[in-house]
Design an enzyme around this catalytic site. Structure first.
Site, PDB file in Angstrom:
ATOM      1  N   ASP A 211       3.198  -4.290   8.253  1.00  0.00           N
ATOM      2  CA  ASP A 211       1.988  -3.496   8.064  1.00  0.00           C
ATOM      3  C   ASP A 211       0.801  -4.446   8.267  1.00  0.00           C
ATOM      4  OD1 ASP A 211      -0.233  -2.183   7.177  1.00  0.00           O
ATOM      5  OD2 ASP A 211       0.608  -1.553   5.255  1.00  0.00           O
TER       6      ASP A 211
ATOM      7  N   HIS B 162       0.870  -1.180   0.000  1.00  0.00           N
ATOM      8  CA  HIS B 162       0.000   0.000   0.000  1.00  0.00           C
ATOM      9  C   HIS B 162       0.911   1.236   0.000  1.00  0.00           C
ATOM     10  CE1 HIS B 162      -2.791   2.943   1.825  1.00  0.00           C
ATOM     11  NE2 HIS B 162      -3.778   2.115   1.526  1.00  0.00           N
TER      12      HIS B 162
ATOM     13  N   GLN C 144      -4.470  -4.635   7.271  1.00  0.00           N
ATOM     14  CA  GLN C 144      -5.511  -5.570   6.823  1.00  0.00           C
ATOM     15  C   GLN C 144      -5.476  -6.864   7.637  1.00  0.00           C
ATOM     16  OE1 GLN C 144      -7.894  -4.922   4.662  1.00  0.00           O
ATOM     17  NE2 GLN C 144      -7.111  -2.982   3.911  1.00  0.00           N
TER      18      GLN C 144
ATOM     19  N   CYS D  68      -4.680   2.376  -3.762  1.00  0.00           N
ATOM     20  CA  CYS D  68      -3.465   2.910  -3.123  1.00  0.00           C
ATOM     21  C   CYS D  68      -2.281   1.973  -3.314  1.00  0.00           C
ATOM     22  CB  CYS D  68      -3.680   3.179  -1.638  1.00  0.00           C
ATOM     23  SG  CYS D  68      -4.952   4.380  -1.307  1.00  0.00           S
TER      24      CYS D  68
HETATM   25  N1  PMP Z   1      -1.695  -0.526   4.816  1.00  0.00           N
HETATM   26  C1  PMP Z   1      -2.685  -1.220   4.228  1.00  0.00           C
HETATM   27  C2  PMP Z   1      -2.397  -2.606   3.715  1.00  0.00           C
HETATM   28  C3  PMP Z   1      -3.963  -0.658   4.115  1.00  0.00           C
HETATM   29  O1  PMP Z   1      -4.936  -1.358   3.517  1.00  0.00           O
HETATM   30  C4  PMP Z   1      -4.183   0.639   4.620  1.00  0.00           C
HETATM   31  C5  PMP Z   1      -5.552   1.291   4.521  1.00  0.00           C
HETATM   32  N2  PMP Z   1      -6.132   1.254   3.265  1.00  0.00           N
HETATM   33  C6  PMP Z   1      -3.126   1.316   5.224  1.00  0.00           C
HETATM   34  C7  PMP Z   1      -1.894   0.701   5.304  1.00  0.00           C
HETATM   35  C8  PMP Z   1      -3.268   2.703   5.758  1.00  0.00           C
HETATM   36  O2  PMP Z   1      -4.171   2.774   6.793  1.00  0.00           O
HETATM   37  P1  PMP Z   1      -4.798   4.183   7.240  1.00  0.00           P
HETATM   38  O3  PMP Z   1      -5.304   4.829   5.981  1.00  0.00           O
HETATM   39  O4  PMP Z   1      -5.877   3.801   8.161  1.00  0.00           O
HETATM   40  O5  PMP Z   1      -3.726   4.968   7.865  1.00  0.00           O
END
Ligand code: PMP
Length: 401
Positions: free
Chosen positions: A197, A120, A200, A359
């Site tokens: 990370d 991401h 998910q 993203c």
């Molecule tokens: N890492 C992953 C794999 C995600 O799916 C997301 C959220 N879409 C994030 C990081 C970022 O999380 P946040 O937007 O809540 O900061």
């Protein structure tokens, strides 16, 4: 037979959305909230808001106690060694940025930061920018045909210059659990710090961070049925000692003079300014709610729904699944159909799914795509949601082809 979710009624928004003709299949973006959380937020604001860790008056003491109780609940949920290993941030993104600044001093020119091809943007851009600041190299681990980090390639690419490894536990696009243990141990063998990370991954099942033995782990509350505006940075006791302070302000400082200061250690030293107090207390309430569920029943329900989602997609001509999703979500494209056109028609029929690059622009490029549709499931989804989705999908494809 229609598959019911015994927990659907615990989430009041589901009935509201249904009455509005909306089928919510976008929980990987953010999850709906249980009544228990809504009650906790109302309770906190109704009983008297107060700042934490500052004043001695009774409302402040009550707020501080509830805030610190939530830290204990998060530590237990993740099986951290203790609450001092839990730092509250404003999201997973902020937690990753905290790490990229807090660990910057460990990097020299030509050192390597290793990520994977499916990250991401939140787990790519902070490291890319850190590499640019320090003249370090960003190394990208390729994926195999299943969409998993390619282990032989990882073994070749993780080497003595690797200082940091930052990888996702579960891809937000491909829905595949990554071979974390194997990748982390390759990095550990080179003396690198490991960052996971878990934005998910944390949503599905329970994860024992002491067993995983990563140095750092980040997550967002809002995907785990908690409030938005709250993130968690877990750091192993000795790993947290490596972090330099990054944001400066109230309550993170022990001694402040005009020309020098001494800062608190973690967690308080990394929580500058007023934290998201209600949100943290709300996250604690969501974890209490989740802890009260039958974890096996939740897992079985999620697996059954996920299988039905994958089966339904595979049965449809021209539908191409991305990767080999193992849980909770499926991304797909349809031959000869633009994802944005399909998303438009699904939206018109009240189907709330996500479309676009999710993203993860570099991953999309590797897959030769500009975007895809992602359907993602929460524990409140049921067979009716899938049925409405597939009916809308079939109608859309009839119109588009
Ligand atoms: N890492 C992953 C794999 C995600 O799916 C997301 C959220 N879409 C994030 C990081 C970022 O999380 P946040 O937007 O809540 O900061």
């Amino acid at each position: 037979m229609i598959l019911h979710s015994p927990w659907r009624a615990d989430f009041p928004a589901l009935a509201v959305l249904e009455a509005q003709g909306q089928t919510y299949l976008d929980s990987a973006a953010t999850a709906q909230k249980p009544q228990a959380l809504i009650d906790a937020l109302t309770g906190y604001y109704t009983c008297g808001a107060a700042n934490v860790h500052r004043a001695q008056h009774q409302p402040a003491e009550r707020a501080t106690r509830a805030f610190e109780d939530a830290r204990v609940k998060v530590a237990r949920w993740l099986n951290a060694a203790g609450p001092t290993e839990i730092v509250f941030t404003h999201g997973a993104t902020e937690a990753l940025n905290l790490l990229a600044y807090g660990l910057e001093h460990l990097l020299q020119a030509d050192d390597e930061i290793v990520i994977s091809a499916l990250e991401h943007h939140a787990n790519l851009l902070p490291w890319q920018q850190l590499a640019l600041r320090r003249g370090a190299r960003l190394v990208v681990l390729p994926l195999d045909a299943q969409g998993l980090i390619d282990l032989p390639a990882a073994a070749a690419l993780i080497g003595p210059r690797t200082r940091l490894l930052a990888v996702s536990q579960l891809s937000n696009v491909l829905g595949s659990w990554q071979p974390l243990q194997a990748v982390l141990s390759l990095a550990r063998a080179q003396g690198a710090l490991t960052i996971v990370d878990g934005a998910q991954g944390v949503v599905h099942g329970r994860h024992d961070l002491q067993a995983l033995a990563c140095d750092f782990y980040v997550m967002s509350s809002h995907k785990l049925y908690g409030p938005d505006g709250v993130g968690v940075l877990y750091g192993r006791g000795e790993s947290l000692l490596q972090l330099r302070h990054w944001q400066f302000g109230g309550e993170m400082v022990r001694v402040a003079e005009y020309h020098r200061a001494e800062f608190h250690a973690a967690p308080l030293g990394f929580e500058a300014g007023t934290p998201p107090i209600a949100g943290v207390i709300g996250l604690g309430a969501s974890l209490d709610y989740l802890a009260g569920l039958d974890a096996t029943a939740v897992e079985t329900h999620e697996q059954t729904l996920h299988r039905a989602l994958l089966d339904g997609l595979r049965q449809r001509e021209g539908v191409r699944l991305l990767g080999a999703p193992s849980v909770a979500l499926a991304s797909f494209v349809v031959d000869g159909v633009h994802h944005a056109d399909l998303a438009h028609l699904l939206t018109e029929q009240g189907i709330a799914v996500r479309s676009g690059n999710h993203c993860a622009m570099p991953l999309m490029k590797e897959l030769g795509l500009t975007g895809a549709i992602r359907v993602s499931l929460g524990l409140y989804n049921d067979g009716g949601d899938l049925q409405r989705f597939f009916e809308a999908l079939d109608r859309s494809l009839e119109l588009l082809r």
